[in-house]
Design a protein around this motif. Structure first.
Motif, PDB file in Angstrom:
ATOM      1  N   PHE A  80       0.817  -1.211   0.000  1.00  0.00           N
ATOM      2  CA  PHE A  80       0.000   0.000   0.000  1.00  0.00           C
ATOM      3  C   PHE A  80       0.853   1.265   0.000  1.00  0.00           C
ATOM      4  N   ASN A  81       2.046   1.209   0.576  1.00  0.00           N
ATOM      5  CA  ASN A  81       2.975   2.339   0.447  1.00  0.00           C
ATOM      6  C   ASN A  81       3.397   2.521  -1.006  1.00  0.00           C
ATOM      7  N   TYR A  82       3.665   1.405  -1.689  1.00  0.00           N
ATOM      8  CA  TYR A  82       4.035   1.469  -3.096  1.00  0.00           C
ATOM      9  C   TYR A  82       2.878   1.994  -3.946  1.00  0.00           C
ATOM     10  N   LEU A  83       1.664   1.583  -3.625  1.00  0.00           N
ATOM     11  CA  LEU A  83       0.512   2.043  -4.398  1.00  0.00           C
ATOM     12  C   LEU A  83       0.268   3.545  -4.210  1.00  0.00           C
ATOM     13  N   ASN A  84       0.666   4.084  -3.063  1.00  0.00           N
ATOM     14  CA  ASN A  84       0.480   5.510  -2.802  1.00  0.00           C
ATOM     15  C   ASN A  84       1.658   6.362  -3.258  1.00  0.00           C
ATOM     16  N   THR A  85       2.688   5.748  -3.812  1.00  0.00           N
ATOM     17  CA  THR A  85       3.866   6.476  -4.275  1.00  0.00           C
ATOM     18  C   THR A  85       3.643   6.957  -5.708  1.00  0.00           C
ATOM     19  N   PRO A  86       3.903   8.226  -6.000  1.00  0.00           N
ATOM     20  CA  PRO A  86       3.778   8.717  -7.382  1.00  0.00           C
ATOM     21  C   PRO A  86       5.008   8.319  -8.207  1.00  0.00           C
ATOM     22  N   ALA A  87       5.199   7.038  -8.403  1.00  0.00           N
ATOM     23  CA  ALA A  87       6.427   6.518  -9.003  1.00  0.00           C
ATOM     24  C   ALA A  87       6.563   6.905 -10.469  1.00  0.00           C
ATOM     25  N   ARG A  88       5.473   6.921 -11.201  1.00  0.00           N
ATOM     26  CA  ARG A  88       5.572   7.278 -12.623  1.00  0.00           C
ATOM     27  C   ARG A  88       6.054   8.707 -12.792  1.00  0.00           C
ATOM     28  N   ARG A  89       5.551   9.600 -11.977  1.00  0.00           N
ATOM     29  CA  ARG A  89       5.973  10.999 -12.041  1.00  0.00           C
ATOM     30  C   ARG A  89       7.448  11.130 -11.671  1.00  0.00           C
ATOM     31  N   GLU A  90       7.855  10.434 -10.610  1.00  0.00           N
ATOM     32  CA  GLU A  90       9.249  10.500 -10.176  1.00  0.00           C
ATOM     33  C   GLU A  90      10.174   9.844 -11.203  1.00  0.00           C
ATOM     34  N   LEU A  91       9.754   8.730 -11.774  1.00  0.00           N
ATOM     35  CA  LEU A  91      10.577   8.023 -12.748  1.00  0.00           C
ATOM     36  C   LEU A  91      10.700   8.816 -14.041  1.00  0.00           C
ATOM     37  N   ARG A  92       9.668   9.557 -14.386  1.00  0.00           N
ATOM     38  CA  ARG A  92       9.697  10.378 -15.594  1.00  0.00           C
ATOM     39  C   ARG A  92      10.793  11.446 -15.512  1.00  0.00           C
ATOM     40  N   ARG A  93      11.147  11.847 -14.296  1.00  0.00           N
ATOM     41  CA  ARG A  93      12.222  12.823 -14.116  1.00  0.00           C
ATOM     42  C   ARG A  93      13.589  12.210 -14.395  1.00  0.00           C
ATOM     43  N   VAL A  94      13.708  10.886 -14.226  1.00  0.00           N
ATOM     44  CA  VAL A  94      15.004  10.211 -14.336  1.00  0.00           C
ATOM     45  C   VAL A  94      15.198   9.563 -15.706  1.00  0.00           C
ATOM     46  N   VAL A  95      14.167   8.929 -16.237  1.00  0.00           N
ATOM     47  CA  VAL A  95      14.286   8.213 -17.512  1.00  0.00           C
ATOM     48  C   VAL A  95      13.392   8.882 -18.554  1.00  0.00           C
ATOM     49  N   SER A  96      13.594   8.500 -19.807  1.00  0.00           N
ATOM     50  CA  SER A  96      12.790   9.067 -20.888  1.00  0.00           C
ATOM     51  C   SER A  96      11.374   8.480 -20.856  1.00  0.00           C
ATOM     52  N   ASP A  97      10.455   9.170 -21.520  1.00  0.00           N
ATOM     53  CA  ASP A  97       9.074   8.688 -21.597  1.00  0.00           C
ATOM     54  C   ASP A  97       8.995   7.348 -22.321  1.00  0.00           C
ATOM     55  N   MET A  98       9.848   7.178 -23.313  1.00  0.00           N
ATOM     56  CA  MET A  98       9.843   5.930 -24.069  1.00  0.00           C
ATOM     57  C   MET A  98      10.262   4.749 -23.186  1.00  0.00           C
ATOM     58  N   GLU A  99      11.271   4.953 -22.352  1.00  0.00           N
ATOM     59  CA  GLU A  99      11.715   3.890 -21.452  1.00  0.00           C
ATOM     60  C   GLU A  99      10.645   3.594 -20.400  1.00  0.00           C
ATOM     61  N   LEU A 100       9.956   4.625 -19.924  1.00  0.00           N
ATOM     62  CA  LEU A 100       8.875   4.428 -18.956  1.00  0.00           C
ATOM     63  C   LEU A 100       7.747   3.618 -19.576  1.00  0.00           C
ATOM     64  N   GLN A 101       7.380   3.932 -20.806  1.00  0.00           N
ATOM     65  CA  GLN A 101       6.329   3.169 -21.486  1.00  0.00           C
ATOM     66  C   GLN A 101       6.759   1.715 -21.695  1.00  0.00           C
ATOM     67  N   GLN A 102       8.035   1.495 -21.935  1.00  0.00           N
ATOM     68  CA  GLN A 102       8.551   0.140 -22.095  1.00  0.00           C
ATOM     69  C   GLN A 102       8.454  -0.635 -20.780  1.00  0.00           C
ATOM     70  N   ILE A 103       8.755   0.008 -19.671  1.00  0.00           N
ATOM     71  CA  ILE A 103       8.657  -0.629 -18.348  1.00  0.00           C
ATOM     72  C   ILE A 103       7.209  -1.017 -18.068  1.00  0.00           C
ATOM     73  N   ILE A 104       6.283  -0.123 -18.370  1.00  0.00           N
ATOM     74  CA  ILE A 104       4.856  -0.387 -18.138  1.00  0.00           C
ATOM     75  C   ILE A 104       4.377  -1.526 -19.035  1.00  0.00           C
ATOM     76  N   ALA A 105       4.798  -1.520 -20.302  1.00  0.00           N
ATOM     77  CA  ALA A 105       4.379  -2.575 -21.234  1.00  0.00           C
ATOM     78  C   ALA A 105       4.907  -3.940 -20.787  1.00  0.00           C
ATOM     79  N   GLN A 106       6.140  -3.999 -20.300  1.00  0.00           N
ATOM     80  CA  GLN A 106       6.691  -5.257 -19.813  1.00  0.00           C
ATOM     81  C   GLN A 106       5.925  -5.761 -18.597  1.00  0.00           C
ATOM     82  N   ALA A 107       5.546  -4.863 -17.711  1.00  0.00           N
ATOM     83  CA  ALA A 107       4.781  -5.258 -16.528  1.00  0.00           C
ATOM     84  C   ALA A 107       3.399  -5.771 -16.923  1.00  0.00           C
ATOM     85  N   GLN A 108       2.768  -5.141 -17.902  1.00  0.00           N
ATOM     86  CA  GLN A 108       1.467  -5.599 -18.359  1.00  0.00           C
ATOM     87  C   GLN A 108       1.562  -6.979 -19.003  1.00  0.00           C
ATOM     88  N   GLU A 109       2.625  -7.220 -19.771  1.00  0.00           N
ATOM     89  CA  GLU A 109       2.824  -8.537 -20.362  1.00  0.00           C
ATOM     90  C   GLU A 109       3.020  -9.596 -19.288  1.00  0.00           C
TER      91      GLU A 109
END
Length: 87
Positions: free
Chosen positions: A49-78
């Protein structure tokens, strides 16, 4: 070079994606934790529940590119597609 928590944020995004995948199918939080999250990631419900309340996508977008973030999300969905919580 300073410390950044990129790997932790990637795990949090992965957990959030898997959780939302099963929540959209109508599975309750207790079942998602017990049959999907806990066997794979080995952390407590409080951490979930701590992880679910963390704005991780927003924070990760500051560190990695949008394309890499979309790739991470797509891999998790698969990965979530092949998990059967009702074995």
């Amino acid at each position: 070079m300073g410390y950044n928590n990129t790997n932790l944020l990637k795990v949090i995004v992965e957990v959030q994606t898997v959780y939302l995948f099963f929540q959209d199918k109508g599975i309750d939080a207790k079942t998602i934790y017990a049959r999907v999250i806990e066997p794979q990631y080995r952390f407590t419900r409080r951490t979930l529940f701590n992880y679910l309340n963390t704005p991780a996508r927003r924070e990760l977008r500051r560190v990695v590119s949008d394309m890499e973030l979309q790739q991470i999300i797509a891999q998790a969905q698969e990965k979530a597609k092949y998990i059967n919580p009702f074995k």
